[in-house]
Design a protein around this motif. Sequence first.
Motif, PDB file in Angstrom:
ATOM      1  N   ASN A 228      43.165 -22.657 -23.784  1.00 35.87           N
ATOM      2  CA  ASN A 228      42.656 -22.822 -22.428  1.00 35.87           C
ATOM      3  C   ASN A 228      43.761 -23.088 -21.417  1.00 35.87           C
ATOM      4  O   ASN A 228      43.628 -22.749 -20.230  1.00 35.87           O
ATOM      5  CB  ASN A 228      41.637 -23.966 -22.395  1.00 35.87           C
ATOM      6  CG  ASN A 228      40.876 -24.019 -21.096  1.00 35.87           C
ATOM      7  OD1 ASN A 228      40.240 -23.055 -20.697  1.00 35.87           O
ATOM      8  ND2 ASN A 228      40.948 -25.149 -20.418  1.00 35.87           N
ATOM      9  N   ALA A 229      44.868 -23.696 -21.868  1.00 36.35           N
ATOM     10  CA  ALA A 229      45.990 -23.972 -20.958  1.00 36.35           C
ATOM     11  C   ALA A 229      46.854 -22.747 -20.718  1.00 36.35           C
ATOM     12  O   ALA A 229      47.616 -22.701 -19.744  1.00 36.35           O
ATOM     13  CB  ALA A 229      46.850 -25.102 -21.518  1.00 36.35           C
ATOM     14  N   ALA A 230      46.747 -21.757 -21.601  1.00 35.43           N
ATOM     15  CA  ALA A 230      47.611 -20.580 -21.502  1.00 35.43           C
ATOM     16  C   ALA A 230      47.445 -19.813 -20.183  1.00 35.43           C
ATOM     17  O   ALA A 230      48.445 -19.387 -19.592  1.00 35.43           O
ATOM     18  CB  ALA A 230      47.379 -19.652 -22.691  1.00 35.43           C
ATOM     19  N   PRO A 231      46.222 -19.604 -19.661  1.00 40.31           N
ATOM     20  CA  PRO A 231      46.104 -18.899 -18.380  1.00 40.31           C
ATOM     21  C   PRO A 231      46.826 -19.608 -17.237  1.00 40.31           C
ATOM     22  O   PRO A 231      47.473 -18.951 -16.410  1.00 40.31           O
ATOM     23  CB  PRO A 231      44.585 -18.863 -18.138  1.00 40.31           C
ATOM     24  CG  PRO A 231      43.991 -18.927 -19.499  1.00 40.31           C
ATOM     25  CD  PRO A 231      44.894 -19.827 -20.275  1.00 40.31           C
ATOM     26  N   ALA A 291      36.632 -19.299 -13.468  1.00 37.70           N
ATOM     27  CA  ALA A 291      38.063 -18.989 -13.530  1.00 37.70           C
ATOM     28  C   ALA A 291      38.287 -17.513 -13.865  1.00 37.70           C
ATOM     29  O   ALA A 291      39.145 -16.849 -13.273  1.00 37.70           O
ATOM     30  CB  ALA A 291      38.746 -19.880 -14.568  1.00 37.70           C
ATOM     31  N   ILE A 292      37.514 -16.989 -14.811  1.00 31.43           N
ATOM     32  CA  ILE A 292      37.648 -15.582 -15.186  1.00 31.43           C
ATOM     33  C   ILE A 292      37.351 -14.679 -13.997  1.00 31.43           C
ATOM     34  O   ILE A 292      38.069 -13.707 -13.724  1.00 31.43           O
ATOM     35  CB  ILE A 292      36.714 -15.247 -16.363  1.00 31.43           C
ATOM     36  CG1 ILE A 292      37.186 -15.967 -17.627  1.00 31.43           C
ATOM     37  CG2 ILE A 292      36.665 -13.737 -16.609  1.00 31.43           C
ATOM     38  CD1 ILE A 292      36.220 -15.878 -18.786  1.00 31.43           C
ATOM     39  N   CYS A 396      42.714 -13.560 -17.723  1.00 36.85           N
ATOM     40  CA  CYS A 396      41.307 -13.230 -17.969  1.00 36.85           C
ATOM     41  C   CYS A 396      41.012 -13.143 -19.457  1.00 36.85           C
ATOM     42  O   CYS A 396      40.017 -13.689 -19.949  1.00 36.85           O
ATOM     43  CB  CYS A 396      40.951 -11.898 -17.300  1.00 36.85           C
ATOM     44  SG  CYS A 396      40.636 -11.997 -15.526  1.00 36.85           S
ATOM     45  N   VAL A 397      41.879 -12.451 -20.175  1.00 33.93           N
ATOM     46  CA  VAL A 397      41.692 -12.289 -21.614  1.00 33.93           C
ATOM     47  C   VAL A 397      41.780 -13.636 -22.332  1.00 33.93           C
ATOM     48  O   VAL A 397      40.942 -13.976 -23.185  1.00 33.93           O
ATOM     49  CB  VAL A 397      42.727 -11.299 -22.181  1.00 33.93           C
ATOM     50  CG1 VAL A 397      42.637 -11.243 -23.708  1.00 33.93           C
ATOM     51  CG2 VAL A 397      42.527  -9.913 -21.580  1.00 33.93           C
ATOM     52  N   LEU A 398      42.792 -14.420 -21.990  1.00 35.49           N
ATOM     53  CA  LEU A 398      42.988 -15.722 -22.632  1.00 35.49           C
ATOM     54  C   LEU A 398      41.825 -16.666 -22.350  1.00 35.49           C
ATOM     55  O   LEU A 398      41.366 -17.397 -23.235  1.00 35.49           O
ATOM     56  CB  LEU A 398      44.300 -16.340 -22.154  1.00 35.49           C
ATOM     57  CG  LEU A 398      45.577 -15.639 -22.616  1.00 35.49           C
ATOM     58  CD1 LEU A 398      46.788 -16.177 -21.869  1.00 35.49           C
ATOM     59  CD2 LEU A 398      45.762 -15.798 -24.119  1.00 35.49           C
ATOM     60  N   LYS A 399      41.337 -16.649 -21.127  1.00 35.67           N
ATOM     61  CA  LYS A 399      40.230 -17.528 -20.760  1.00 35.67           C
ATOM     62  C   LYS A 399      38.957 -17.124 -21.487  1.00 35.67           C
ATOM     63  O   LYS A 399      38.139 -17.979 -21.857  1.00 35.67           O
ATOM     64  CB  LYS A 399      40.008 -17.476 -19.248  1.00 35.67           C
ATOM     65  CG  LYS A 399      39.392 -18.743 -18.680  1.00 35.67           C
ATOM     66  CD  LYS A 399      40.395 -19.894 -18.698  1.00 35.67           C
ATOM     67  CE  LYS A 399      39.861 -21.117 -17.999  1.00 35.67           C
ATOM     68  NZ  LYS A 399      40.841 -22.225 -17.969  1.00 35.67           N
ATOM     69  N   THR A 400      38.768 -15.833 -21.711  1.00 32.88           N
ATOM     70  CA  THR A 400      37.612 -15.349 -22.467  1.00 32.88           C
ATOM     71  C   THR A 400      37.655 -15.860 -23.903  1.00 32.88           C
ATOM     72  O   THR A 400      36.630 -16.262 -24.474  1.00 32.88           O
ATOM     73  CB  THR A 400      37.558 -13.816 -22.446  1.00 32.88           C
ATOM     74  OG1 THR A 400      37.480 -13.364 -21.085  1.00 32.88           O
ATOM     75  CG2 THR A 400      36.342 -13.306 -23.201  1.00 32.88           C
ATOM     76  N   VAL A 401      38.850 -15.858 -24.490  1.00 30.75           N
ATOM     77  CA  VAL A 401      39.014 -16.408 -25.840  1.00 30.75           C
ATOM     78  C   VAL A 401      38.679 -17.893 -25.851  1.00 30.75           C
ATOM     79  O   VAL A 401      38.028 -18.400 -26.775  1.00 30.75           O
ATOM     80  CB  VAL A 401      40.448 -16.165 -26.354  1.00 30.75           C
ATOM     81  CG1 VAL A 401      40.658 -16.848 -27.709  1.00 30.75           C
ATOM     82  CG2 VAL A 401      40.731 -14.671 -26.460  1.00 30.75           C
TER      83      VAL A 401
END
Length: 414
Positions: A228-231, A291-292, A396-401
């Motif tokens: 979650n911190a990655a984005p 956020a996405i 977007c991709v990271l937040k979806t994960v």
Amino acid sequence: MTDVALKRSFGERLPAYSGFAAVLSGAGLPIYIYAPKFYADTYGASLTALGAILFGLRLFDVVQDPVLGWIAERLRAARAVAVTLGAVLLALSMVGLFAIAPPISPLWWFGITITGLFTAFSFLTINFYAQGVAKAGNLRGGHVRLAAWRETGALLGVCLAAVAPTVLGESFAQPYAIFAWGFAGAAMAAAIAMLPEWRSDGAQDPTPIKEILNDTMARRLLILALVNAAPLAVSSTLFLFYVESRLMAPGWEGPLLLVFFLAAAGSSPMWGALAGRYGEKKTLLAAMGLAIASFAFVLFLGAGDQWAFAVICIVSGATIGADLTLLPALFAKRMAVISPNGGQGFGLWSLVSKFTLAFAAVTLLPVLELTGFETGADNPDSALWTLTLLYALVPCVLKTVAVALLLATNLKED
């Protein structure tokens, strides 16, 4: 907040927690935003080399942060002294990084000072959050109330640190040096204000890291925090480059950062209230979805769209308020159950939080450089499009994960 509630909070010394959190946050995320660009612009340092140094430091943290957590648990009797010395190292490292011309190779000086800065940052953060576990146990409103004060202070500190170099640059020839000296003074003031809070009840045996990682909920929260911190790590690493080169809006970096972090700070109490009413999980899921959507809109922006981007900064900043308020509170709750000392657990939490920033730097900056991107230059369309994809699509991709992980995680809400 009523006058009675405000007086109670001052009596419980919660403003001291806000102030200390503000200093720590000022030494964290803004430095990842400003330091690489500062060394690239001022000393001609390679973005790839700077990213490699930051990533190497995070590899060092794999060993360092758990050790610092172990030390924090065994220094209960001397915690006040140890934290004060840590604050001194933090202040001196900041001054060395920005206010002193490198007496050796800029890359070596960057490595030395950034190592001192983030070693102190880790030690102070671990002690600070571990102390919060004990504090919240005797506090009305518990972990969520303490987190609201702490993270609001942290976000306000980020706001000040993010905008200070730009504001100072309008009146002074060396804004980063002035910022560094001002930060050093604030760090010592915050350390003094927190002195009465450090417990001195003697040494206690640390909780083994294996025991923390064997706990299903603690392990899942750490993984969720990492993803979650990655984005935020991605957008922070590329923010200055995106505003200057993609939006073609030099000079807007400071105001846009301020808008972003003010939105985060202002939203923290709201997310805490929503979590109290609907539960942490539902509240976090709502924030992640928002956020996405905000990141997706960035894909359609280009030169001259700074006002539209400002709106996106407000929305995306507000979602960060949920991440930074609720996730640490959830982890602190779990630590209160399985590791009351807190040091080892928050050593892992500190490692997770910093690793995302370094990983973003070591992967994204070289990719940009390979496409021909140069800071402050007239870049080709291919480089600018790559910058946009990295800045918007990757988060977007990271937040979806992260959403999928949260849906699969049982937070055991009452």
